[in-house]
Structure formats: structure tokens, C-alpha cells
Write an enzyme that holds these catalytic residues in place. Sequence first.
Site, PDB file in Angstrom:
ATOM      1  N   LEU A  60      31.350  41.451  34.497  1.00 34.54           N
ATOM      2  CA  LEU A  60      32.591  41.097  35.170  1.00 34.54           C
ATOM      3  C   LEU A  60      33.643  42.182  34.962  1.00 34.54           C
ATOM      4  CD1 LEU A  60      32.888  37.344  34.109  1.00 34.54           C
ATOM      5  CD2 LEU A  60      32.008  38.244  36.257  1.00 34.54           C
ATOM      6  N   ASP A  61      34.358  42.521  36.019  1.00 34.26           N
ATOM      7  CA  ASP A  61      35.511  43.398  35.894  1.00 34.26           C
ATOM      8  C   ASP A  61      36.596  42.649  35.123  1.00 34.26           C
ATOM      9  OD1 ASP A  61      37.315  45.672  36.687  1.00 34.26           O
ATOM     10  OD2 ASP A  61      38.348  44.026  37.683  1.00 34.26           O
ATOM     11  N   LYS A  62      37.290  43.336  34.228  1.00 34.59           N
ATOM     12  CA  LYS A  62      38.283  42.658  33.386  1.00 34.59           C
ATOM     13  C   LYS A  62      39.607  42.443  34.111  1.00 34.59           C
ATOM     14  CE  LYS A  62      40.468  44.975  30.180  1.00 34.59           C
ATOM     15  NZ  LYS A  62      41.910  44.810  30.550  1.00 34.59           N
ATOM     16  N   THR A  63      40.274  43.545  34.480  1.00 35.33           N
ATOM     17  CA  THR A  63      41.632  43.462  35.016  1.00 35.33           C
ATOM     18  C   THR A  63      41.650  42.771  36.375  1.00 35.33           C
ATOM     19  OG1 THR A  63      42.194  45.513  33.872  1.00 35.33           O
ATOM     20  CG2 THR A  63      43.687  44.782  35.605  1.00 35.33           C
ATOM     21  N   THR A  65      40.354  39.983  37.164  1.00 35.00           N
ATOM     22  CA  THR A  65      39.243  39.042  37.328  1.00 35.00           C
ATOM     23  C   THR A  65      39.220  38.075  36.146  1.00 35.00           C
ATOM     24  OG1 THR A  65      37.970  40.721  38.515  1.00 35.00           O
ATOM     25  CG2 THR A  65      36.763  38.826  37.666  1.00 35.00           C
TER      26      THR A  65
END
Length: 219
Positions: A60-63, A65
Site C-alpha cells: 500500500l502507498d502510505k501518503t 492512502t
Amino acid sequence: AAGHAVSAALAVLIIACPGALGLATPAALVAACGRGAQLGIFVKGYQALESSRRLDTVVLDKTGTVTTGQLTLTHVRTAGGLTRDELLRYAGAVEQASEHAVAAAITAAAQNLTLVPPATPASAVTPAPLPPAERFRALPGLGASAVVDGRVVIVGRARLLTERGLSIPTTLTTACQAWERAGQTAVLVAWDGEVRGAEAMTDAVKPSAAPAVTALRDL
């Protein structure tokens, strides 16, 4: 020949059972991809959908999301007797031309600086305008630079500054390492050939992130 025999056999099967081989499978894939799109899931190609049954890892992308995507400035550390406001003023002047989430946090903090006496009523307080930045350059993955008040100001990662031949004070290196261990994003600010300070930003985790990851794992 074996190849000819197999081709003939497949031709008979497809003609005899067009529903299963020629219609049902493609229709199921189209319907699945369409339903996914309705739910906000984009499947790039049928092969991706078919191979999804073998997935064991999801990245998963952090920023934006897992987190809200709106960073907030949390710490400022200066060096060489520089004031916090001056550091923010120069860093904000550079970052106001960038659309990066880190740049937005620095710019917002810099724009909130005021140059009025503390006793001034809140209704009369106007944020001090940031100085204009010239020759702005975005350096993907590293930071940004621009000319502010005739000075070349660099805002970015430690790697960017060391590549420019700048020496980072131990106090700033220690501070950045501590911030990053705590899950924050740290950047350094330099001009006139010296590293002047460091800043840290943090991004809040969405309340829905943990339940979503748990549900995804259960699936």
C-alpha cells in the site's frame, strides 16, 4: 502430427461447447472487472484478475492512502544561532512553488508566521508574505532549490546536501535520525554553503486504515 491433432481436438471442443470456452469465461472476466470498477478497484488486464487468487502480499502507498496525506510541521531545529522564523521563511519561500505534500506543510507553517507584536488582536494579525523565489528547481526524490533574496536555498534530504559538498552538523543529523525513527519525515535547509537547520513533518494515519488492512488480510 501431435500438434495438428491437438488443434483439431480444441476446434471440436470450442464448436461443441461455445458457452463454456468462448462466452462464459470472457463474460465472467468482463463482469468482474466492471464490478470492480464500480467499487473503485481498477483491474489492469484480465491476467491480473486471474492471477489474483495467488496473491500473498499487498503493498500500500502510505501518503494519502494509509494516511490523510496532509502533513503538519512538528519540529524545527536551527544551527549557527539562526532563528526558527528565519529558517522557516527561507524554506517556505522555496517550497511555495512546489506541489509536494512536504512542501505544502513547510509553506503552510511559514505563511503562518507573523511580524506583528504579540499584543495585537487576533483579528488584526496578517501572515507575513513570503519572499519571492527565483529559478526554482524540483529535484525528484531529493528536494528543491531556488534563489531567495539573492541566496541559493536548498531544501531536501541529507543526500542532496552531501552531494553538493555541504557538511551537516552533528546536532542536526542526530535530530533527523530521531525524527525518522519516530516515523516522521525530515528535511534539511541550507544556503550560503552552510546547513542552517532541519525540519520534521508528520502525517496522521486515517482512522479507517487499520480496519481496512485487517479486512484485506482476512480476505
